[in-house]
Design a protein around this motif. Sequence first.
Motif, PDB file in Angstrom:
ATOM      1  N   ASN A   1      50.760  78.807 -74.231  1.00 16.83           N
ATOM      2  CA  ASN A   1      51.819  78.346 -73.337  1.00 16.83           C
ATOM      3  C   ASN A   1      51.298  78.092 -71.925  1.00 16.83           C
ATOM      4  OD1 ASN A   1      53.851  78.235 -75.230  1.00 16.83           O
ATOM      5  ND2 ASN A   1      54.437  80.364 -74.944  1.00 16.83           N
ATOM      6  N   ALA A   2      50.276  78.831 -71.494  1.00 15.31           N
ATOM      7  CA  ALA A   2      49.652  78.521 -70.208  1.00 15.31           C
ATOM      8  C   ALA A   2      49.035  77.125 -70.246  1.00 15.31           C
ATOM      9  CB  ALA A   2      48.591  79.565 -69.870  1.00 15.31           C
ATOM     10  N   CYS A   3      48.405  76.773 -71.373  1.00 16.78           N
ATOM     11  CA  CYS A   3      47.834  75.425 -71.519  1.00 16.78           C
ATOM     12  C   CYS A   3      48.925  74.359 -71.532  1.00 16.78           C
ATOM     13  CB  CYS A   3      47.012  75.331 -72.799  1.00 16.78           C
ATOM     14  SG  CYS A   3      45.526  76.350 -72.831  1.00 16.78           S
ATOM     15  N   ARG A   4      50.077  74.697 -72.092  1.00 20.67           N
ATOM     16  CA  ARG A   4      51.181  73.745 -72.122  1.00 20.67           C
ATOM     17  C   ARG A   4      51.798  73.558 -70.743  1.00 20.67           C
ATOM     18  NH1 ARG A   4      53.847  76.592 -77.477  1.00 20.67           N
ATOM     19  NH2 ARG A   4      52.899  75.255 -79.078  1.00 20.67           N
ATOM     20  N   ALA A   5      51.702  74.585 -69.900  1.00 15.79           N
ATOM     21  CA  ALA A   5      52.425  74.561 -68.627  1.00 15.79           C
ATOM     22  C   ALA A   5      51.597  74.048 -67.469  1.00 15.79           C
ATOM     23  CB  ALA A   5      52.917  75.974 -68.286  1.00 15.79           C
ATOM     24  N   LEU A   6      50.300  74.292 -67.463  1.00 17.35           N
ATOM     25  CA  LEU A   6      49.485  74.066 -66.271  1.00 17.35           C
ATOM     26  C   LEU A   6      48.457  72.965 -66.501  1.00 17.35           C
ATOM     27  CD1 LEU A   6      48.872  77.790 -65.239  1.00 17.35           C
ATOM     28  CD2 LEU A   6      50.556  76.188 -64.315  1.00 17.35           C
ATOM     29  N   PRO A   7      48.037  72.305 -65.422  1.00 15.54           N
ATOM     30  CA  PRO A   7      47.147  71.151 -65.571  1.00 15.54           C
ATOM     31  C   PRO A   7      45.697  71.489 -65.846  1.00 15.54           C
ATOM     32  CG  PRO A   7      47.666  71.498 -63.267  1.00 15.54           C
ATOM     33  CD  PRO A   7      48.527  72.445 -64.036  1.00 15.54           C
ATOM     34  N   ALA A   8      45.254  72.694 -65.534  1.00 18.99           N
ATOM     35  CA  ALA A   8      43.859  73.069 -65.756  1.00 18.99           C
ATOM     36  C   ALA A   8      43.809  74.535 -66.147  1.00 18.99           C
ATOM     37  CB  ALA A   8      43.033  72.829 -64.501  1.00 18.99           C
ATOM     38  N   VAL A   9      43.425  74.800 -67.391  1.00 19.62           N
ATOM     39  CA  VAL A   9      43.403  76.162 -67.912  1.00 19.62           C
ATOM     40  C   VAL A   9      42.102  76.364 -68.687  1.00 19.62           C
ATOM     41  CG1 VAL A   9      44.549  77.893 -69.359  1.00 19.62           C
ATOM     42  CG2 VAL A   9      45.915  76.190 -68.130  1.00 19.62           C
ATOM     43  N   ALA A  10      41.431  77.480 -68.440  1.00 24.68           N
ATOM     44  CA  ALA A  10      40.283  77.894 -69.246  1.00 24.68           C
ATOM     45  C   ALA A  10      40.731  79.036 -70.143  1.00 24.68           C
ATOM     46  CB  ALA A  10      39.134  78.329 -68.351  1.00 24.68           C
ATOM     47  N   VAL A  11      40.349  78.955 -71.412  1.00 25.49           N
ATOM     48  CA  VAL A  11      40.741  79.978 -72.380  1.00 25.49           C
ATOM     49  C   VAL A  11      39.488  80.585 -72.988  1.00 25.49           C
ATOM     50  CG1 VAL A  11      42.086  80.510 -74.434  1.00 25.49           C
ATOM     51  CG2 VAL A  11      42.813  78.645 -72.933  1.00 25.49           C
ATOM     52  N   LEU A  12      39.380  81.913 -72.881  1.00 26.19           N
ATOM     53  CA  LEU A  12      38.362  82.649 -73.604  1.00 26.19           C
ATOM     54  C   LEU A  12      38.903  82.901 -75.008  1.00 26.19           C
ATOM     55  CD1 LEU A  12      37.467  85.153 -70.762  1.00 26.19           C
ATOM     56  CD2 LEU A  12      36.189  83.124 -71.428  1.00 26.19           C
TER      57      LEU A  12
END
Length: 429
Positions: free
Chosen positions: A141-152
Amino acid sequence: MTTPPPAAGAPVTVVGIDAAGRPAHPGLAEVLAGAGLVVGAARHLAAVPVPPGCATAALGPLTSALNRLRAAVAAGTPAVVLASGDPGFFGIVRRLRAAGLPLRVLPAVSSVAAVFARAGLPWDGAAVVTAHGRDLRPALNACRALPAVAVLTAPGAGATELGAGLVGWPRRLLVGEHLGTPDERVTWTTPEEAAGRAWADPHVLLSLTDPPARDPLPGPAAAAPGTGEAGVPAFGAMRVDNQPAAAPTGGWALPESAYAHRASMITKAEVRALVVARLRPRLGRLIWDVGAGSGSVGIECALLGAAVVAVERDPAAPVRANAARHRVDVRVVTGSAPAVLAGLPAPDAAFVGGGGTDVLAAVAARHPERVVVTLAALDRVAPAVHLLRAAGYAVEGSQLAAARLADLPGGSIRLAATNPVVVLTGERP
């Protein structure tokens, strides 16, 4: 909460193995030479010169490693823990500190810093989240909400699963596999492409809003090991404050004049303030705005960091224009509810601002934690309450009847009443 002081005894030295592929930390040779115990993943133990005769422990379940480290500290035996990148950044330092071990940390470049460097992109405005050892949904959901997200990522919670969850959102993904090793591969891809293939572990994923159509998209081909991707366009603007999901500087419960709307068909600011509070938007949550119209409720949830799907049957409704005006990423799904709700990702909370009991029933059938409904017609209140209770929700409600200041001739002031609205909140026990 106050952090407990380190326990007495010889400190455990935690050394980062550089995700950027540069030589090891200059202090590594020295701490290894004097170590009596070296703990790390098998690949890290194989990558460093462990002295002959030094005890080693390959990381698996952490309890066994913590017990051996505690014993080493108690005996005064120097111990070394090897970890990826910066071990204080979503890394093992947190667990070691929670165990009360005295620590000395020699960090290296984190995998997040390395993958942004490969892309040649700034990341001071990006959000960094982890799906390692926890529920995938908040990271998705962070990826859906924000324009730049890094995911481990982690096995079963990586680029394949994130890509599948981002289908329908305009995102470009960058996947960095085996960063800093001879097997490094850095790949630009789309959510659809990412969902359809397997990725090597460990890997880190960047989720970036698609660039404007005038910019050429990078292809999904892999970059050469140890290099970035040439010709990468500028992606969607990152927020410039230090908290990518911080409360908006302009606030929320904005006046109706902040939105384009038709014939005053918009959730009034006083009602919207309560509705947004009841929805509890934040980073990591997905909100449905059903019967979005102007999109004011969903947009204000997005301003507070939530991912938002706005459902609206009228393709000419101003929700898209309003989202662009407020610079938030709201996914707009055009169609008539309840049919259009099928196939949408399940929400954490849902606002129903339009439609009949069939729409409310369809929303409740997806079992969000909270359902918030606004009703202007009193004869619709009881059926809505009964429906939500039958679906397993505890229901509370309020009638809001605001009166706003209005000027009269001669400088006098009166109160102008707005239409009363009933706000119902259903919450799952």
